[in-house]
Design a protein around this motif. Structure first.
Motif, PDB file in Angstrom:
ATOM      1  N   VAL A 122       2.210 -22.386   5.572  1.00  0.00           N
ATOM      2  CA  VAL A 122       2.107 -23.848   5.549  1.00  0.00           C
ATOM      3  C   VAL A 122       0.657 -24.297   5.722  1.00  0.00           C
ATOM      4  CG1 VAL A 122       2.695 -25.943   6.836  1.00  0.00           C
ATOM      5  CG2 VAL A 122       4.468 -24.263   6.291  1.00  0.00           C
ATOM      6  N   LEU A 123      -0.028 -23.725   6.690  1.00  0.00           N
ATOM      7  CA  LEU A 123      -1.423 -24.091   6.924  1.00  0.00           C
ATOM      8  C   LEU A 123      -2.305 -23.729   5.728  1.00  0.00           C
ATOM      9  CD1 LEU A 123      -1.793 -22.982  10.666  1.00  0.00           C
ATOM     10  CD2 LEU A 123      -1.492 -25.307   9.756  1.00  0.00           C
ATOM     11  N   ALA A 124      -2.042 -22.550   5.131  1.00  0.00           N
ATOM     12  CA  ALA A 124      -2.846 -22.131   3.985  1.00  0.00           C
ATOM     13  C   ALA A 124      -2.633 -23.041   2.792  1.00  0.00           C
ATOM     14  CB  ALA A 124      -2.504 -20.688   3.617  1.00  0.00           C
ATOM     15  N   LEU A 125      -1.405 -23.461   2.546  1.00  0.00           N
ATOM     16  CA  LEU A 125      -1.134 -24.367   1.424  1.00  0.00           C
ATOM     17  C   LEU A 125      -1.846 -25.701   1.623  1.00  0.00           C
ATOM     18  CD1 LEU A 125       2.653 -23.704   0.729  1.00  0.00           C
ATOM     19  CD2 LEU A 125       0.711 -23.057  -0.704  1.00  0.00           C
ATOM     20  N   GLY A 126      -1.800 -26.213   2.852  1.00  0.00           N
ATOM     21  CA  GLY A 126      -2.507 -27.461   3.119  1.00  0.00           C
ATOM     22  C   GLY A 126      -4.004 -27.313   2.909  1.00  0.00           C
ATOM     23  N   GLY A 127      -4.583 -26.217   3.402  1.00  0.00           N
ATOM     24  CA  GLY A 127      -6.012 -25.994   3.228  1.00  0.00           C
ATOM     25  C   GLY A 127      -6.396 -25.804   1.776  1.00  0.00           C
ATOM     26  N   LEU A 128      -5.597 -25.032   1.015  1.00  0.00           N
ATOM     27  CA  LEU A 128      -5.899 -24.812  -0.397  1.00  0.00           C
ATOM     28  C   LEU A 128      -5.771 -26.092  -1.205  1.00  0.00           C
ATOM     29  CD1 LEU A 128      -4.113 -21.370  -0.883  1.00  0.00           C
ATOM     30  CD2 LEU A 128      -6.577 -21.788  -0.894  1.00  0.00           C
ATOM     31  N   ALA A 129      -4.765 -26.933  -0.877  1.00  0.00           N
ATOM     32  CA  ALA A 129      -4.622 -28.212  -1.575  1.00  0.00           C
ATOM     33  C   ALA A 129      -5.827 -29.116  -1.300  1.00  0.00           C
ATOM     34  CB  ALA A 129      -3.332 -28.892  -1.137  1.00  0.00           C
ATOM     35  N   HIS A 130      -6.393 -28.999  -0.136  1.00  0.00           N
ATOM     36  CA  HIS A 130      -7.582 -29.804   0.192  1.00  0.00           C
ATOM     37  C   HIS A 130      -8.824 -29.272  -0.525  1.00  0.00           C
ATOM     38  CE1 HIS A 130     -10.699 -31.884   2.344  1.00  0.00           C
ATOM     39  NE2 HIS A 130     -11.201 -30.744   2.810  1.00  0.00           N
ATOM     40  N   LEU A 131      -8.908 -27.945  -0.704  1.00  0.00           N
ATOM     41  CA  LEU A 131     -10.100 -27.345  -1.302  1.00  0.00           C
ATOM     42  C   LEU A 131     -10.133 -27.485  -2.814  1.00  0.00           C
ATOM     43  CD1 LEU A 131     -10.363 -24.098   0.851  1.00  0.00           C
ATOM     44  CD2 LEU A 131     -11.797 -26.144   0.999  1.00  0.00           C
ATOM     45  N   GLY A 132      -8.990 -27.507  -3.483  1.00  0.00           N
ATOM     46  CA  GLY A 132      -9.001 -27.598  -4.936  1.00  0.00           C
ATOM     47  C   GLY A 132      -7.686 -28.128  -5.460  1.00  0.00           C
ATOM     48  N   GLY A 133      -7.627 -28.505  -6.706  1.00  0.00           N
ATOM     49  CA  GLY A 133      -6.424 -29.098  -7.277  1.00  0.00           C
ATOM     50  C   GLY A 133      -5.579 -28.142  -8.070  1.00  0.00           C
ATOM     51  N   SER A 134      -5.821 -26.863  -7.964  1.00  0.00           N
ATOM     52  CA  SER A 134      -5.115 -25.902  -8.815  1.00  0.00           C
ATOM     53  C   SER A 134      -4.102 -25.057  -8.043  1.00  0.00           C
ATOM     54  CB  SER A 134      -6.136 -24.967  -9.480  1.00  0.00           C
ATOM     55  OG  SER A 134      -6.918 -24.306  -8.487  1.00  0.00           O
ATOM     56  N   TYR A 135      -3.600 -25.580  -6.935  1.00  0.00           N
ATOM     57  CA  TYR A 135      -2.735 -24.763  -6.088  1.00  0.00           C
ATOM     58  C   TYR A 135      -1.274 -25.220  -6.109  1.00  0.00           C
ATOM     59  CZ  TYR A 135      -7.199 -23.082  -4.515  1.00  0.00           C
ATOM     60  OH  TYR A 135      -8.453 -22.548  -4.485  1.00  0.00           O
ATOM     61  N   ALA A 136      -0.938 -26.127  -7.022  1.00  0.00           N
ATOM     62  CA  ALA A 136       0.472 -26.533  -7.135  1.00  0.00           C
ATOM     63  C   ALA A 136       1.347 -25.358  -7.559  1.00  0.00           C
ATOM     64  CB  ALA A 136       0.610 -27.677  -8.134  1.00  0.00           C
ATOM     65  N   ALA A 137       0.799 -24.516  -8.448  1.00  0.00           N
ATOM     66  CA  ALA A 137       1.567 -23.334  -8.888  1.00  0.00           C
ATOM     67  C   ALA A 137       1.843 -22.408  -7.717  1.00  0.00           C
ATOM     68  CB  ALA A 137       0.810 -22.590  -9.993  1.00  0.00           C
ATOM     69  N   LEU A 138       0.843 -22.252  -6.852  1.00  0.00           N
ATOM     70  CA  LEU A 138       1.030 -21.400  -5.677  1.00  0.00           C
ATOM     71  C   LEU A 138       2.112 -21.968  -4.757  1.00  0.00           C
ATOM     72  CD1 LEU A 138       0.124 -18.963  -4.043  1.00  0.00           C
ATOM     73  CD2 LEU A 138      -1.634 -20.398  -2.989  1.00  0.00           C
ATOM     74  N   PHE A 139       2.177 -23.286  -4.615  1.00  0.00           N
ATOM     75  CA  PHE A 139       3.212 -23.917  -3.805  1.00  0.00           C
ATOM     76  C   PHE A 139       4.601 -23.631  -4.368  1.00  0.00           C
ATOM     77  CE2 PHE A 139       5.921 -27.711  -3.227  1.00  0.00           C
ATOM     78  CZ  PHE A 139       6.129 -27.619  -1.862  1.00  0.00           C
ATOM     79  N   MET A 140       4.747 -23.709  -5.695  1.00  0.00           N
ATOM     80  CA  MET A 140       6.053 -23.447  -6.309  1.00  0.00           C
ATOM     81  C   MET A 140       6.471 -21.993  -6.135  1.00  0.00           C
ATOM     82  SD  MET A 140       6.114 -25.745  -9.793  1.00  0.00           S
ATOM     83  CE  MET A 140       4.554 -25.114 -10.410  1.00  0.00           C
ATOM     84  N   VAL A 141       5.502 -21.084  -6.238  1.00  0.00           N
ATOM     85  CA  VAL A 141       5.829 -19.667  -6.086  1.00  0.00           C
ATOM     86  C   VAL A 141       6.327 -19.359  -4.682  1.00  0.00           C
ATOM     87  CG1 VAL A 141       4.828 -17.340  -6.069  1.00  0.00           C
ATOM     88  CG2 VAL A 141       4.276 -18.925  -7.897  1.00  0.00           C
ATOM     89  N   THR A 142       5.805 -20.070  -3.686  1.00  0.00           N
ATOM     90  CA  THR A 142       6.186 -19.777  -2.301  1.00  0.00           C
ATOM     91  C   THR A 142       7.510 -20.410  -1.888  1.00  0.00           C
ATOM     92  OG1 THR A 142       4.906 -21.690  -1.529  1.00  0.00           O
ATOM     93  CG2 THR A 142       3.781 -19.537  -1.594  1.00  0.00           C
TER      94      THR A 142
END
Length: 410
Positions: A81-101
């Motif tokens: 959860v913390l990593a997803l929040g941090g990655l979403a803040h750092l860049g806009g290309s992490y929606a795919a990573l959220f769906m995979v998890t």
């Protein structure tokens, strides 16, 4: 075997699902890492790689050491959860990573409530990181929230369905385990009951054959020893009876040990002739007057054995207890039964007070064949033993009866 096979299959599919999900997750994580390397500042790239490394490390430890006291499923989900929040803040290309998890919350959440709680936290962290990265733009936040909530809703529905299927499979496996355990207990109980029945049958056969024969040998031996000087001829006859009885007991012992008796087969020899030999031997050994009215009854082997054993046991009781002078044995056949009646003019007894094994053994022996035993006696009035056994109609008996009826009609 069914439960073991089902458990192995479940374990196989669970392992395969975990491996497939891990492969997909690594691929998408690699894609996210590639995007992070191509976009953003150097500091953001290293931060993204560090967050991804933490998630990958936790997942690898959890997958490799599931019993690790440090990295537990809930710890891994918190890191995710913390990593997803941090990655979403750092860049806009992490929606795919959220769906995979999304499957991870259902795999490691243990319960639907826990899974949905962590999924909600991950959704909120991702939206918050994206909103903060865009500088608080409400339009972008609204667009991102709608698409994210759609993905989350689909993930929740799929997760609840999968959890329901797993719960049903677990319950079915539990019921199968209980069923097989019950079947094993019933099988063991049947085996114990079968062993007990067989021991009882063997004890009854030994009592009715070997024990009675040995008792006769003891009585004859005592009489022969007492009459050696006064009645040598009588003693010689008793010694011959001892020899015959011992030979018969030896044959019975071999039959019991070898299980040579054929159950349910045709009778070996005439019942009337065998009973006649028993009565002649009894009269010769005891000197009592024995009257026999024996019909030539055709029956199967088990009925024949029951008739012989009941006769031997009744005569043994007469020898040991009755103090009789006359014994009568009658064997008759009715329309559907065969009846054996044994009477004596001895001192009698009270049947309800009898605690011996013999009468109870005769009752059980006849009951196994669907028959019954009736003992009538009173003190001073002798004893009457009546055994009734149903006969199995022989092939062709019905045709003969029909022919006779037709002949009488004509």
């Amino acid at each position: 075997m069914t439960v073991l096979a089902g458990t192995s299959a479940d374990a196989f599919w669970t392992t395969s699902l975990r491996r497939w999900n891990a492969v997909c997750w690594v691929l998408f994580a690699a894609m996210a890492a590639g995007l992070a390397a191509m976009d953003g500042s150097v500091r953001d790239r290293y931060a993204s790689l560090a967050l991804l490394g933490c998630v990958v490390l936790c997942y690898a430890l959890l997958d490799r050491f599931p019993d690790n006291p440090v990295v537990r499923p809930h710890v891994y989900l918190c890191v995710l959860v913390l990593a997803l929040g941090g990655l979403a803040h750092l860049g806009g290309s992490y929606a795919a990573l959220f769906m995979v998890t999304l499957p991870h919350y259902w795999m490691f959440g243990r319960t639907p409530r826990t899974s949905m709680g962590f999924l909600g936290l991950a959704t909120a962290a991702t939206l918050a990181g994206s909103w903060y990265r865009e500088g608080g733009s409400l339009q972008f936040f609204a667009e991102t929230m709608v698409s994210t909530l759609i993905v989350v809703a689909v993930g929740v529905l799929i997760g609840l369905w999968a959890h329901s299927v797993v719960a049903q499979s677990t319950e079915r496996a539990r019921l199968i385990v209980e069923l097989e355990r019950t079947q094993a207990e019933l099988s063991e109980a049947h085996q114990r009951q079968g062993a007990a029945d067989e021991r009882e049958r063997m004890a009854r056969d030994i009592h009715d054959t070997l024990a009675q024969g040995l008792a006769s040998i003891v009585v004859l031996a005592e009489a022969a020893r007492a009459g050696l000087d006064a009645e040598p001829a009588r003693s010689a006859q008793q010694l011959r009876s001892i020899e015959s009885t011992a030979r018969e007991n030896l044959a019975e012992a071999r039959e019991l040990v070898g299980s040579a008796r054929q159950r349910g087969g045709p009778a070996a020899g005439s019942v009337a002739q065998t009973l006649r030999r028993i009565l002649d031997r009894f009269a010769e050994d005891t000197g009592l007057m024995v009257a026999g009215d024996l019909a030539d009854v055709e029956c199967d082997q088990q009925t024949r054995i029951a008739l012989l054993r009941c006769t031997q046991e009744s005569l043994a009781n007469v020898r040991k207890h009755a103090r009789a002078s006359t014994v009568g044995v009658m064997l008759t056949r009715g329309p559907q039964t065969v009846e054996l009646e044994i009477t004596d003019d001895g001192i009698g007894f009270v049947p309800g007070e009898s605690k011996g094994f013999g009468l109870d053994g005769m009752r059980k022996r006849l009951a196994e064949l669907g028959g019954r035993l009736t003992v009538t006696s009173s003190v001073g009035d002798g004893t009457r033993v009546l055994g009734v056994i149903p006969l199995v109609p022989a092939p062709g008996d019905g045709d003969v009866a029909n022919d006779a009826e037709s002949e009488g009609t004509r």
